[in-house]
Design an enzyme around this catalytic site. Structure first.
Site, PDB file in Angstrom:
ATOM      1  CE  LYS A  94     -20.475   4.352   8.669  1.00 29.27           C
ATOM      2  NZ  LYS A  94     -19.300   4.011   8.917  1.00 29.27           N
TER       3      LYS A  94
ATOM      4  CG  ASP B 112     -17.548   5.125   5.708  1.00 26.27           C
ATOM      5  OD1 ASP B 112     -16.797   4.394   4.612  1.00 26.27           O
ATOM      6  OD2 ASP B 112     -17.374   5.148   7.208  1.00 26.27           O
TER       7      ASP B 112
ATOM      8  CD  GLU C 155     -14.300   6.927   6.026  1.00 30.89           C
ATOM      9  OE1 GLU C 155     -14.034   7.942   6.064  1.00 30.89           O
ATOM     10  OE2 GLU C 155     -14.162   5.624   6.892  1.00 30.89           O
TER      11      GLU C 155
ATOM     12  CD  GLU D 131     -13.095   2.378   8.857  1.00 31.63           C
ATOM     13  OE1 GLU D 131     -13.639   3.070   8.157  1.00 31.63           O
ATOM     14  OE2 GLU D 131     -13.735   1.207   9.176  1.00 31.63           O
TER      15      GLU D 131
ATOM     16  CG  ASP E 103      -9.387   2.251  14.960  1.00 32.49           C
ATOM     17  OD1 ASP E 103      -9.126   2.548  16.008  1.00 32.49           O
ATOM     18  OD2 ASP E 103     -10.493   2.701  14.955  1.00 32.49           O
TER      19      ASP E 103
ATOM     20  CG  HIS F 158     -11.517   4.713  11.683  1.00 35.90           C
ATOM     21  ND1 HIS F 158     -11.938   3.448  12.751  1.00 35.90           N
ATOM     22  CD2 HIS F 158     -12.810   4.680  11.571  1.00 35.90           C
ATOM     23  CE1 HIS F 158     -13.036   3.036  12.812  1.00 35.90           C
ATOM     24  NE2 HIS F 158     -13.916   2.999  12.094  1.00 35.90           N
TER      25      HIS F 158
ATOM     26  CD  GLU G  23     -14.764   8.213  12.157  1.00 36.05           C
ATOM     27  OE1 GLU G  23     -14.047   7.761  11.853  1.00 36.05           O
ATOM     28  OE2 GLU G  23     -16.191   7.849  11.211  1.00 36.05           O
TER      29      GLU G  23
HETATM   30 CA    CA Z   1     -14.979   4.154   7.739  1.00 37.24          CA
END
Ligand code: CA
Length: 382
Positions: free
Chosen positions: A171, A199, A225, A251, A274, A301, A334
């Site tokens: 992240k 991401d 991402e 996502e 997702d 996702h 994921e």
């Molecule tokens: Ca993400």
């Protein structure tokens, strides 16, 4: 067979320690679960993914007030027809967001029923499994302070590597300088044992996203991402044109229509629908076809409860390889390593990776037994 009832359950649990991603602090993990009952005894389960800051009651209200009246009395095996009807009948107030998330939950539950009625796993009804196991990547690296946590991030990376993961997604989006310090610390800790993706959760504009990917060029990132906000399709294209790292996103995108626009803009190398948000199994079938025709990889996702995880695994089994070859990149699972009690306690067999891989489930339907007592005990008032 006829659908006799559609019930919603809102689950929400306050986290002992809130954590941050680039868009804010997550204080609770929440979800909306749907139960679809039929007159032949088959029961299907589905879930609407509650995005980090989303109250789960909104999706429950959409299902209870707008969608349930449209599906009770219908034949649950007619998933294409019901999906189309739900989308068309909510078009003027839906098309994206929570309404499509709510459609997703019902669609997933109907596919669960289809599988149970046929005595087959959902992936087989979708057309088969391109693989019998799926490699995971560890997703986590949320912050407890915000910035200046490179040492903690390096420790987390070491834990994932020790746990068998050879891919992990970091992240970022906490400021370019902090992002780069974090990545260097992680590479120092596990760079010889793991590959990386990053991401930023649309935390930057195109210029800073380009600066970040360029600064991390020698990491050989699998992807960057959500570099920019999902509405900025030309920004996605600008980033993709300017960097060598593959661009992933989607996502926060919905249905064939949202992904068609993203692909037409040539915004991504990797699409990330997702299943609990973009429209369920039926929408992922559409999106897979669109992606194939545009040369875009699909890598769903996954950040839901056990229901969303199982559904995603069936979808991943049936996701074709976009650029085939002996050593082609396969779609990845994921694997959420952050705090979430409903990921493990809701079903009899919570998914647990082995050496960084998950086997494709072979039970009928989605392939799990849901603990309805646990569900009812933890459902909150709507
Ligand atoms: Ca993400």
């Amino acid at each position: 067979m006829k659908i006799t009832a559609v019930e919603t359950f809102v689950l929400s649990t306050t986290l002992p320690r809130p954590f941050a991603y680039s868009q804010g602090w997550v204080t609770a993990r929440s979800t909306t679960v749907v139960k679809v009952t039929t007159d032949e005894g088959h029961v299907g389960w589905g879930e609407t993914f509650s995005v980090g800051l989303q109250p789960p009651q909104i999706a429950a209200s959409v299902i209870d007030n707008a969608l349930a009246p449209l599906v009770v009395g219908r034949d649950p095996l007619q998933t294409d027809v019901i999906w189309d009807d739900l989308y068309v009948r909510t078009r003027d107030f839906g098309r994206t967001g929570v309404v499509v998330g709510a459609i997703s939950a019902i669609d997933i539950a109907l596919w669960d029923i289809r599988g149970k009625a046929a005595g087959l796993p959902v992936w087989k009804l979708l057309g088969g499994a391109f693989r019998d196991r799926v490699q995971c990547y560890a997703t986590g690296f949320f912050r407890l302070q915000g910035q200046h946590e490179s040492a903690e991030m390096a420790e987390e990376a070491a834990r994932h590597a020790d746990d068998g993961h050879t891919l992990m997604k970091i992240k970022l989006g906490f400021g370019l300088a902090d992002d780069i310090v974090v990545m260097n610390a992680i590479r120092d800790a596990v760079g010889d044992r793991s590959g990386f993706m990053i991401d930023v959760n649309h935390g930057y504009g195109p210029n800073d996203a380009i600066r970040l990917a360029t600064a991390l060029e020698d990491f050989g990132l699998r992807w960057i991402e959500e570099p920019v906000i999902p509405e900025d399709l030309s920004g996605y294209r600008r980033v993709r044109d300017a960097i060598r790292t593959p661009v992933a996103g989607g996502e926060a995108e919905f249905t064939l229509y949202g992904f068609a626009a993203l692909f037409a803009a040539q915004g991504v190398d990797i699409a990330q629908p997702d299943i609990c948000l973009a429209g369920g199994f039926t929408a992922l079938k559409h999106i897979n076809v669109l992606a194939q025709s545009h040369g875009v990889q699909v890598n769903p996702h996954v950040w839901g409860t056990a229901i969303g995880q199982y559904a995603s695994l069936h979808a991943l089994a049936n996701t074709p390889t976009t650029h085939p070859g002996l050593y082609a990149d396969q779609p990845l699972f994921e694997y959420d390593t952050s705090s979430h009690p409903f990921r493990t306690a809701l079903v009899s067999q919570p998914l647990q990776h082995e050496d960084g891989y998950l086997a494709i489930p072979d039970g009928a339907g989605l392939g799990f037994e849901l603990d309805e007592d646990f569900l009812r005990a933890h459902a909150v008032e709507q």
